[in-house]
Design a protein around this motif. Sequence first.
Motif, PDB file in Angstrom:
ATOM      1  N   SER A  32      39.856  38.656  41.608  1.00 16.68           N
ATOM      2  CA  SER A  32      40.951  38.733  41.428  1.00 16.68           C
ATOM      3  C   SER A  32      41.203  39.675  39.933  1.00 16.68           C
ATOM      4  O   SER A  32      40.511  38.700  38.973  1.00 16.68           O
ATOM      5  CB  SER A  32      41.668  38.375  40.645  1.00 16.68           C
ATOM      6  OG  SER A  32      42.285  37.013  42.801  1.00 16.68           O
ATOM      7  N   ASN A  51      45.879  39.431  43.533  1.00 13.20           N
ATOM      8  CA  ASN A  51      44.686  39.360  43.981  1.00 13.20           C
ATOM      9  C   ASN A  51      43.511  40.300  44.184  1.00 13.20           C
ATOM     10  O   ASN A  51      44.620  41.534  44.273  1.00 13.20           O
ATOM     11  CB  ASN A  51      44.307  38.237  45.567  1.00 13.20           C
ATOM     12  CG  ASN A  51      45.294  38.686  46.450  1.00 13.20           C
ATOM     13  OD1 ASN A  51      45.904  40.231  46.272  1.00 13.20           O
ATOM     14  ND2 ASN A  51      45.865  38.519  47.594  1.00 13.20           N
ATOM     15  N   TRP A  52      42.302  40.343  44.963  1.00 10.45           N
ATOM     16  CA  TRP A  52      41.588  40.986  45.527  1.00 10.45           C
ATOM     17  C   TRP A  52      42.517  42.325  46.379  1.00 10.45           C
ATOM     18  O   TRP A  52      41.802  43.369  46.367  1.00 10.45           O
ATOM     19  CB  TRP A  52      40.393  40.627  46.284  1.00 10.45           C
ATOM     20  CG  TRP A  52      39.544  41.719  47.327  1.00 10.45           C
ATOM     21  CD1 TRP A  52      39.306  41.008  48.306  1.00 10.45           C
ATOM     22  CD2 TRP A  52      38.704  42.243  46.158  1.00 10.45           C
ATOM     23  NE1 TRP A  52      38.218  42.530  48.410  1.00 10.45           N
ATOM     24  CE2 TRP A  52      37.670  43.067  47.305  1.00 10.45           C
ATOM     25  CE3 TRP A  52      38.499  42.713  45.010  1.00 10.45           C
ATOM     26  CZ2 TRP A  52      37.139  44.299  46.982  1.00 10.45           C
ATOM     27  CZ3 TRP A  52      37.013  43.798  44.376  1.00 10.45           C
ATOM     28  CH2 TRP A  52      36.680  43.892  45.717  1.00 10.45           C
ATOM     29  N   ASN A  56      49.200  39.264  46.869  1.00  9.74           N
ATOM     30  CA  ASN A  56      49.785  38.369  46.498  1.00  9.74           C
ATOM     31  C   ASN A  56      49.279  38.132  44.398  1.00  9.74           C
ATOM     32  O   ASN A  56      48.790  38.721  44.146  1.00  9.74           O
ATOM     33  CB  ASN A  56      48.428  36.816  46.550  1.00  9.74           C
ATOM     34  CG  ASN A  56      49.017  35.649  45.943  1.00  9.74           C
ATOM     35  OD1 ASN A  56      49.978  35.651  46.067  1.00  9.74           O
ATOM     36  ND2 ASN A  56      48.284  34.493  46.466  1.00  9.74           N
ATOM     37  N   SER A  99      38.656  35.679  45.204  1.00 11.97           N
ATOM     38  CA  SER A  99      39.554  36.466  46.146  1.00 11.97           C
ATOM     39  C   SER A  99      40.949  36.272  45.910  1.00 11.97           C
ATOM     40  O   SER A  99      41.870  37.527  46.058  1.00 11.97           O
ATOM     41  CB  SER A  99      39.200  36.781  47.954  1.00 11.97           C
ATOM     42  OG  SER A  99      38.809  35.651  48.076  1.00 11.97           O
ATOM     43  N   ASP A 100      41.799  35.500  45.786  1.00 10.45           N
ATOM     44  CA  ASP A 100      42.873  34.911  45.782  1.00 10.45           C
ATOM     45  C   ASP A 100      42.884  34.091  45.213  1.00 10.45           C
ATOM     46  O   ASP A 100      42.507  33.743  44.166  1.00 10.45           O
ATOM     47  CB  ASP A 100      43.042  34.261  47.110  1.00 10.45           C
ATOM     48  CG  ASP A 100      44.388  34.587  47.754  1.00 10.45           C
ATOM     49  OD1 ASP A 100      45.224  34.093  48.880  1.00 10.45           O
ATOM     50  OD2 ASP A 100      45.700  35.625  46.959  1.00 10.45           O
ATOM     51  N   LEU A 101      44.782  33.728  44.537  1.00 10.66           N
ATOM     52  CA  LEU A 101      44.822  33.259  43.329  1.00 10.66           C
ATOM     53  C   LEU A 101      44.960  32.308  43.482  1.00 10.66           C
ATOM     54  O   LEU A 101      45.289  31.762  44.650  1.00 10.66           O
ATOM     55  CB  LEU A 101      46.260  34.109  43.008  1.00 10.66           C
ATOM     56  CG  LEU A 101      46.636  35.650  42.631  1.00 10.66           C
ATOM     57  CD1 LEU A 101      47.763  35.938  42.016  1.00 10.66           C
ATOM     58  CD2 LEU A 101      45.406  35.914  41.207  1.00 10.66           C
TER      59      LEU A 101
END
Length: 120
Positions: A32, A51-52, A56, A99-101
């Motif tokens: 991210s 994010n990736w 998001n 990969s995500d927040l």
Amino acid sequence: VQLQASGGGSVQAGASLRLSCAASTPNRRSYSLAWFRQAPGKEREFVAAVNWKGDNIKYADSVKGRLTISRDKNTVYLQIASLKPEDTAVYYCAVEFRSDLDETFTPHFWGQGTQVTVSS
């Protein structure tokens, strides 16, 4: 890991700028990206993160509506509209290797920063 920020400058209030940050993260598949800023005499503060996948996004409450973060693969952008003198700061990009927040963005590496100066 390298984060190369660009796009800053000295502008008049009301102008717009788009900051860019190109990330190079060998051996890291997903991550991210975020923008922070540090105004003179103040602490560095979170501005926005993506994010990736780019689906998001989080913003600091103080910047919602005028700043837009976006991402194209390894490059993150920050579009700043209707610049105000209080937007004057060094803007830093940062990477977090997830990969995500999460609830809070935790930088693992920082870019060198790009100066934005807004005059009234």
